[in-house]
Design a protein around this motif. Structure first.
Motif: not given
Length: 139
Positions: A10-16, A27-35, A122-127
């Motif tokens: 994503g433009t603000r977060l990357i789900g991992v 399983r989702g483990i993190a939502a990492v910031a994008v700056r 955590t929705i991003d990680a779940e995605a």
């Protein structure tokens, strides 16, 4: 059994998400910031060292007509940088409807009392987990 990473870019977060080929689950483990268009590589590199994935699966978002859009190109660029930086095979998977499925799962977890509204990131990680599970089901 191979450990795999899945990414929802994503433009603000990357789900991992992390998954494996033995159980074909993730399983989702993190939502990492994008700056400023750059992911937090320090955090991503730390996750890589912790889990030691053998392959990465990056979700590709297409528009309603199934054509590429700006975010598709962003996801492809992320995958290319990831492959170069980590020296891992990177594959791409259509992420159609993964956000809706992740939101549905999150709502179910909230209803069951397992998640709170503040856990919405955590929705991003779940995605990412949905993307990885779909790829594993087809592999």
């Amino acid at each position: 059994m191979a450990c795999l990473f899945g990414f929802d870019v994503g433009t603000r977060l990357i789900g991992v998400a992390v998954g494996n080929t033995l159980t074909a689950t993730a399983r989702g483990i993190a939502a990492v910031a994008v700056r400023e268009g750059q992911p937090d590589w320090t955090r991503l590199d730390a996750l890589r060292r912790e889990w030691l994935p053998e392959r990465a699966i990056v979700g590709l978002p297409f528009n309603a007509e199934g054509k590429e859009q700006p975010m598709t190109r962003t996801a492809r660029r992320f995958g290319a940088v990831l492959a170069e930086r980590w020296q891992l095979p990177v594959e791409f998977a259509d992420e159609g409807h993964t956000s809706q499925e992740a939101a549905r799962r999150f709502a179910g977890q909230r209803a069951a009392g397992l998640k709170k509204r503040r856990d919405a990131a955590t929705i991003d990680a779940e995605a990412a987990a949905v993307i990885l599970e779909a790829w594993l089901a087809q592999a």
